[in-house]
Design a protein around this motif. Structure first.
Motif, PDB file in Angstrom:
ATOM      1  N   ASP A  74     -17.028  -8.248  12.224  1.00  0.00           N
ATOM      2  CA  ASP A  74     -16.441  -6.929  11.986  1.00  0.00           C
ATOM      3  C   ASP A  74     -15.173  -6.790  12.822  1.00  0.00           C
ATOM      4  OD1 ASP A  74     -18.440  -5.995  10.246  1.00  0.00           O
ATOM      5  OD2 ASP A  74     -19.706  -5.407  11.928  1.00  0.00           O
ATOM      6  N   PHE A  75     -14.090  -6.370  12.183  1.00  0.00           N
ATOM      7  CA  PHE A  75     -12.840  -6.084  12.872  1.00  0.00           C
ATOM      8  C   PHE A  75     -12.485  -4.634  12.634  1.00  0.00           C
ATOM      9  CE2 PHE A  75     -12.599 -10.640  12.289  1.00  0.00           C
ATOM     10  CZ  PHE A  75     -12.131 -11.067  13.520  1.00  0.00           C
ATOM     11  N   ALA A  76     -11.952  -3.987  13.661  1.00  0.00           N
ATOM     12  CA  ALA A  76     -11.480  -2.614  13.543  1.00  0.00           C
ATOM     13  C   ALA A  76     -10.222  -2.452  14.377  1.00  0.00           C
ATOM     14  CB  ALA A  76     -12.563  -1.638  13.993  1.00  0.00           C
ATOM     15  N   PHE A  77      -9.287  -1.691  13.847  1.00  0.00           N
ATOM     16  CA  PHE A  77      -8.022  -1.432  14.523  1.00  0.00           C
ATOM     17  C   PHE A  77      -7.787   0.067  14.610  1.00  0.00           C
ATOM     18  CE2 PHE A  77      -7.490  -5.718  12.954  1.00  0.00           C
ATOM     19  CZ  PHE A  77      -6.802  -6.348  13.981  1.00  0.00           C
ATOM     20  N   GLU A  78      -7.151   0.457  15.684  1.00  0.00           N
ATOM     21  CA  GLU A  78      -6.668   1.827  15.831  1.00  0.00           C
ATOM     22  C   GLU A  78      -5.194   1.781  15.451  1.00  0.00           C
ATOM     23  OE1 GLU A  78      -5.747   4.185  19.770  1.00  0.00           O
ATOM     24  OE2 GLU A  78      -7.925   3.997  19.463  1.00  0.00           O
ATOM     25  N   VAL A  79      -4.823   2.531  14.427  1.00  0.00           N
ATOM     26  CA  VAL A  79      -3.464   2.499  13.902  1.00  0.00           C
ATOM     27  C   VAL A  79      -2.781   3.825  14.227  1.00  0.00           C
ATOM     28  CG1 VAL A  79      -2.045   2.188  11.833  1.00  0.00           C
ATOM     29  CG2 VAL A  79      -4.256   1.028  12.012  1.00  0.00           C
ATOM     30  N   GLY A  80      -1.612   3.763  14.855  1.00  0.00           N
ATOM     31  CA  GLY A  80      -0.875   4.976  15.186  1.00  0.00           C
ATOM     32  C   GLY A  80       0.488   5.024  14.533  1.00  0.00           C
ATOM     33  N   ASP A  81       0.872   6.176  14.011  1.00  0.00           N
ATOM     34  CA  ASP A  81       2.172   6.435  13.391  1.00  0.00           C
ATOM     35  C   ASP A  81       2.516   5.419  12.303  1.00  0.00           C
ATOM     36  OD1 ASP A  81       4.499   7.931  12.983  1.00  0.00           O
ATOM     37  OD2 ASP A  81       5.670   6.639  14.311  1.00  0.00           O
ATOM     38  N   TYR A  82       1.517   5.080  11.507  1.00  0.00           N
ATOM     39  CA  TYR A  82       1.704   4.130  10.411  1.00  0.00           C
ATOM     40  C   TYR A  82       0.565   4.377   9.441  1.00  0.00           C
ATOM     41  CZ  TYR A  82       2.960  -0.306   8.170  1.00  0.00           C
ATOM     42  OH  TYR A  82       3.369  -1.248   7.286  1.00  0.00           O
ATOM     43  N   GLU A  83       0.872   4.658   8.188  1.00  0.00           N
ATOM     44  CA  GLU A  83      -0.161   5.017   7.226  1.00  0.00           C
ATOM     45  C   GLU A  83      -0.494   3.825   6.325  1.00  0.00           C
ATOM     46  OE1 GLU A  83      -1.009   8.277   3.709  1.00  0.00           O
ATOM     47  OE2 GLU A  83       0.813   8.448   4.908  1.00  0.00           O
ATOM     48  N   LEU A  84      -1.642   3.214   6.608  1.00  0.00           N
ATOM     49  CA  LEU A  84      -2.091   2.100   5.769  1.00  0.00           C
ATOM     50  C   LEU A  84      -2.318   2.599   4.343  1.00  0.00           C
ATOM     51  CD1 LEU A  84      -4.596   0.357   8.183  1.00  0.00           C
ATOM     52  CD2 LEU A  84      -2.282  -0.379   7.612  1.00  0.00           C
ATOM     53  N   GLY A  85      -1.884   1.816   3.363  1.00  0.00           N
ATOM     54  CA  GLY A  85      -2.067   2.163   1.958  1.00  0.00           C
ATOM     55  C   GLY A  85      -0.948   2.998   1.377  1.00  0.00           C
ATOM     56  N   ALA A  86      -0.078   3.566   2.205  1.00  0.00           N
ATOM     57  CA  ALA A  86       1.040   4.373   1.696  1.00  0.00           C
ATOM     58  C   ALA A  86       2.162   3.453   1.227  1.00  0.00           C
ATOM     59  CB  ALA A  86       1.557   5.306   2.790  1.00  0.00           C
ATOM     60  N   GLN A  87       2.875   3.878   0.198  1.00  0.00           N
ATOM     61  CA  GLN A  87       4.030   3.123  -0.274  1.00  0.00           C
ATOM     62  C   GLN A  87       5.213   3.385   0.649  1.00  0.00           C
ATOM     63  OE1 GLN A  87       4.427   0.835  -2.699  1.00  0.00           O
ATOM     64  NE2 GLN A  87       2.244   0.965  -3.088  1.00  0.00           N
ATOM     65  N   THR A  88       5.949   2.350   0.966  1.00  0.00           N
ATOM     66  CA  THR A  88       7.150   2.480   1.780  1.00  0.00           C
ATOM     67  C   THR A  88       8.272   3.024   0.899  1.00  0.00           C
ATOM     68  OG1 THR A  88       6.481   0.590   3.111  1.00  0.00           O
ATOM     69  CG2 THR A  88       8.791   1.213   3.233  1.00  0.00           C
ATOM     70  N   ASP A  89       8.950   4.061   1.367  1.00  0.00           N
ATOM     71  CA  ASP A  89      10.093   4.600   0.624  1.00  0.00           C
ATOM     72  C   ASP A  89      11.172   3.541   0.568  1.00  0.00           C
ATOM     73  OD1 ASP A  89       8.911   7.092   0.257  1.00  0.00           O
ATOM     74  OD2 ASP A  89       9.723   7.874   2.134  1.00  0.00           O
ATOM     75  N   LYS A  90      11.734   3.373  -0.618  1.00  0.00           N
ATOM     76  CA  LYS A  90      12.764   2.355  -0.782  1.00  0.00           C
ATOM     77  C   LYS A  90      14.032   3.028  -1.280  1.00  0.00           C
ATOM     78  CE  LYS A  90      10.950  -1.080  -3.255  1.00  0.00           C
ATOM     79  NZ  LYS A  90      10.348  -2.308  -3.701  1.00  0.00           N
ATOM     80  N   ASN A  91      15.080   2.909  -0.481  1.00  0.00           N
ATOM     81  CA  ASN A  91      16.380   3.424  -0.894  1.00  0.00           C
ATOM     82  C   ASN A  91      17.438   2.408  -0.498  1.00  0.00           C
ATOM     83  OD1 ASN A  91      16.716   3.707   1.882  1.00  0.00           O
ATOM     84  ND2 ASN A  91      16.182   5.854   1.866  1.00  0.00           N
ATOM     85  N   GLY A  92      18.601   2.525  -1.063  1.00  0.00           N
ATOM     86  CA  GLY A  92      19.676   1.601  -0.724  1.00  0.00           C
ATOM     87  C   GLY A  92      19.261   0.155  -0.934  1.00  0.00           C
ATOM     88  N   VAL A  93      19.560  -0.688   0.040  1.00  0.00           N
ATOM     89  CA  VAL A  93      19.245  -2.111  -0.040  1.00  0.00           C
ATOM     90  C   VAL A  93      17.735  -2.330  -0.050  1.00  0.00           C
ATOM     91  CG1 VAL A  93      19.524  -4.341   1.112  1.00  0.00           C
ATOM     92  CG2 VAL A  93      21.403  -2.724   1.094  1.00  0.00           C
ATOM     93  N   ALA A  94      16.973  -1.459   0.599  1.00  0.00           N
ATOM     94  CA  ALA A  94      15.522  -1.610   0.659  1.00  0.00           C
ATOM     95  C   ALA A  94      14.883  -1.551  -0.725  1.00  0.00           C
ATOM     96  CB  ALA A  94      14.914  -0.543   1.565  1.00  0.00           C
ATOM     97  N   ALA A  95      15.563  -0.990  -1.699  1.00  0.00           N
ATOM     98  CA  ALA A  95      15.026  -0.923  -3.065  1.00  0.00           C
ATOM     99  C   ALA A  95      14.856  -2.314  -3.666  1.00  0.00           C
ATOM    100  CB  ALA A  95      15.937  -0.077  -3.941  1.00  0.00           C
ATOM    101  N   GLN A  96      15.539  -3.315  -3.113  1.00  0.00           N
ATOM    102  CA  GLN A  96      15.442  -4.681  -3.622  1.00  0.00           C
ATOM    103  C   GLN A  96      14.333  -5.484  -2.947  1.00  0.00           C
ATOM    104  OE1 GLN A  96      19.338  -6.325  -3.091  1.00  0.00           O
ATOM    105  NE2 GLN A  96      20.318  -4.710  -4.256  1.00  0.00           N
ATOM    106  N   LEU A  97      13.699  -4.929  -1.927  1.00  0.00           N
ATOM    107  CA  LEU A  97      12.662  -5.646  -1.192  1.00  0.00           C
ATOM    108  C   LEU A  97      11.313  -5.544  -1.889  1.00  0.00           C
ATOM    109  CD1 LEU A  97      13.563  -4.573   2.441  1.00  0.00           C
ATOM    110  CD2 LEU A  97      14.170  -6.683   1.270  1.00  0.00           C
ATOM    111  N   ALA A  98      10.466  -6.521  -1.641  1.00  0.00           N
ATOM    112  CA  ALA A  98       9.114  -6.501  -2.199  1.00  0.00           C
ATOM    113  C   ALA A  98       8.310  -5.399  -1.531  1.00  0.00           C
ATOM    114  CB  ALA A  98       8.437  -7.851  -1.970  1.00  0.00           C
ATOM    115  N   ASN A  99       7.474  -4.749  -2.290  1.00  0.00           N
ATOM    116  CA  ASN A  99       6.608  -3.693  -1.782  1.00  0.00           C
ATOM    117  C   ASN A  99       5.239  -3.939  -2.380  1.00  0.00           C
ATOM    118  OD1 ASN A  99       5.809  -1.383  -0.467  1.00  0.00           O
ATOM    119  ND2 ASN A  99       7.144  -0.003  -1.605  1.00  0.00           N
ATOM    120  N   SER A 100       4.220  -4.076  -1.546  1.00  0.00           N
ATOM    121  CA  SER A 100       2.884  -4.326  -2.057  1.00  0.00           C
ATOM    122  C   SER A 100       2.447  -3.174  -2.948  1.00  0.00           C
ATOM    123  CB  SER A 100       1.904  -4.476  -0.889  1.00  0.00           C
ATOM    124  OG  SER A 100       0.577  -4.472  -1.364  1.00  0.00           O
TER     125      SER A 100
END
Length: 133
Positions: A74-100
């Motif tokens: 069993d593994f568990a992590f405490e995650v702060g200021d980062y939302e697992l499962g949320a889509q990363t906003d892509k604008n400008g050049v970032a729109a060309q990057l892969a997004n899961s």
């Protein structure tokens, strides 16, 4: 897979045998090419990706880094200021990057195995005896 290797070898043999034979006295002409402008390389800061300056990731389970027995862990992590499962906003050049398709995730690497992506802070991984340290 053997078919591809044999096919590639056969194609190489055919290509090599189709080349015209040069006599001993025949000269081979080499062409010189000049580069009109020198190549340049630049490094630019990537600013379109969202910043997570206050994000954190802390391993909470297992409580130590030694796995005592083979099997599921069993593994568990405490995650702060980062939302697992949320889509990363892509604008400008970032729109060309892969997004899961499943959003932001943890890349988990253990014992130099390939990474596994995890979209939740808790998960299980199975390890054989030879990986136990």
């Amino acid at each position: 897979m053997n078919i591809r290797i044999v096919g590639a070898a056969a194609a190489l043999l055919i290509a090599a045998s189709c080349q015209p034979q040069k006599s001993e006295n025949e000269e081979v002409m080499m062409e010189e090419t000049e580069m009109s402008t020198p190549a340049s390389i630049s490094i630019e800061k990537f600013t379109d990706s969202p910043a997570y300056a206050n994000s954190s990731l802390k391993l909470t389970k297992p409580s130590n880094l030694t796995i005592a027995a083979p099997g599921e862990v069993d593994f568990a992590f405490e995650v702060g200021d980062y939302e697992l499962g949320a889509q990363t906003d892509k604008n400008g050049v970032a729109a060309q990057l892969a997004n899961s398709g499943n959003g932001q995730h943890i890349h988990f690497i253990m014992d130099n195995d390939p990474y596994s992506a995890h979209y939740e802070p808790e998960f299980k991984r199975k390890y054989p005896k030879e990986l136990i340290t």
